[in-house]
Design an enzyme around this catalytic site. Structure first.
Site, short mmCIF file in Angstrom:
data_model
loop_
_atom_site.label_atom_id
_atom_site.label_comp_id
_atom_site.label_asym_id
_atom_site.label_seq_id
_atom_site.Cartn_x
_atom_site.Cartn_y
_atom_site.Cartn_z
N LYS A 46 0.83 -1.20 0.00
CA LYS A 46 0.00 0.00 0.00
C LYS A 46 0.86 1.25 0.00
CE LYS A 46 -3.73 -2.42 2.38
NZ LYS A 46 -4.39 -2.67 3.67
N GLN B 201 -4.43 -1.67 10.09
CA GLN B 201 -4.18 -2.95 9.44
C GLN B 201 -4.75 -4.10 10.26
OE1 GLN B 201 -2.77 -3.50 6.42
NE2 GLN B 201 -3.23 -5.67 6.70
N ASP C 190 -10.82 3.70 4.42
CA ASP C 190 -10.94 2.27 4.17
C ASP C 190 -12.36 1.77 4.43
OD1 ASP C 190 -9.70 -0.10 3.34
OD2 ASP C 190 -9.29 -0.75 5.39
#
Length: 306
Positions: free
Chosen positions: A80, A124, A147
């Site tokens: 990413k 994460q 996200d």
């Protein structure tokens, strides 16, 4: 290793599909939905937008929080980060120890919420078992939830005014948009009901006036539901689970799965003979998922200068 439609399986799918494209069989009747090409178009546009922001003194910034030392998670974060750099987004990693408490993680997120230079926050997954992951997700300010993990963000998406839907559902809708595949009036069948994929993509399709059936592990006569679909979204997390004889002629098939052996949730060769459009695995939904994360970060940065 076990793969499923949950967040860890989704991360692996993003990683693999981001790095590789096609090499897939295509019939004369079936059009391949080329996710790599869609992602490249998004990233080229983002480079221009990022350059414009930098002229105004703003550099889009995405911060990823990694808790613990899981090697796969470290790889995902690096991928990413590399994607961010390609379009000019600043990527920062905050690495917390394995024994981090929920309180420490929440405090870290709250500090990032207050940092005006940070436009996107990504926690994460997975986090160590002692951490209340949902509480941590809910701490992320909605304007920085690029996200699409907060319940508020999901609710806004379902109601039709969400800014940052979960990235894989957003990717599916973007592919359909780029290929001018209309959802309105169509029967869409979504196989999978995860909070970051099946549920939000069902809501997005419904908001575009599709008639949506969401199937899951308790659905009876699953094949009969899929056989009625004009649009099939496969997000079940089982290799080649959707069989060719389940899909009617001319259906549009978007495979959001990734499983061991570089195969999706759809029995590709059999389904491709009947579908009008199909996403390959790899090279379909995955590259666009990463691109949508970048887009959401740039969108968030632009809002700070409007």
């Amino acid at each position: 290793m076990t793969y499923n439609a949950g967040r860890l399986g989704e991360e692996m799918r993003q990683l693999i599909l981001y790095q590789f494209s096609g090499g897939v069989h295509m019939t004369n009747e079936t059009k391949i939905l080329d996710g790599k090409a869609v992602a490249n178009r998004i990233k080229e546009e983002l480079k221009t937008r990022v350059a414009s922001l930098k002229e105004k003194g703003v550099t889009p910034s995405l911060v990823t929080i990694l808790v613990g030392d899981d090697p796969s998670s470290e790889t995902y974060v690096r991928i990413k980060g590399n994607a961010c750099e390609l379009v000019g987004i600043t990527s920062k990693k905050i690495h917390l120890s394995e024994d981090t408490t929920t309180e420490t993680l929440v405090q870290t997120i709250e500090e990032l919420n207050q940092d005006a230079s940070v436009h996107g926050i990504l926690l994460q997954h997975p986090v160590p078992s002692q951490i209340d992951e949902r509480l941590a997700f809910e701490t992320i300010a909605i304007e920085k939830d690029v996200d699409g993990v907060t319940s508020a963000g999901y609710g806004q998406t379902a109601l039709g005014f969400g800014t940052y839907p979960s990235c894989t559902p957003a990717a599916i809708m973007k592919i359909m948009e780029d290929y001018d595949i209309q959802a309105e009036g169509k029967h869409a069948v979504v196989i999978g009901r995860s909070p970051i994929l099946g549920k939000p993509v069902s809501a997005l399709l419904l908001n575009q006036n599709a008639t949506v059936t969401t199937c899951h592990s308790r659905t009876t006569n699953l094949a009969s539901h899929v056989q009625q679909a004009d649009i099939v979204i496969a997000a079940v997390g089982k290799p080649e689970f959707i069989k060719g004889d389940w899909v009617k002629d001319g259906a549009v098939v978007l495979d959001a799965g990734y499983n061991k052996g570089n195969v999706g949730d759809v029995e590709y060769e059999a389904v491709a003979k009947k579908a009008s459009y199909i996403t390959p695995v790899p090279g379909g939904v995955g590259p666009v998922t990463i691109a949508m994360l970048l887009k959401h970060t740039v969108d968030a940065a632009e809002k700070t200068v409007q």
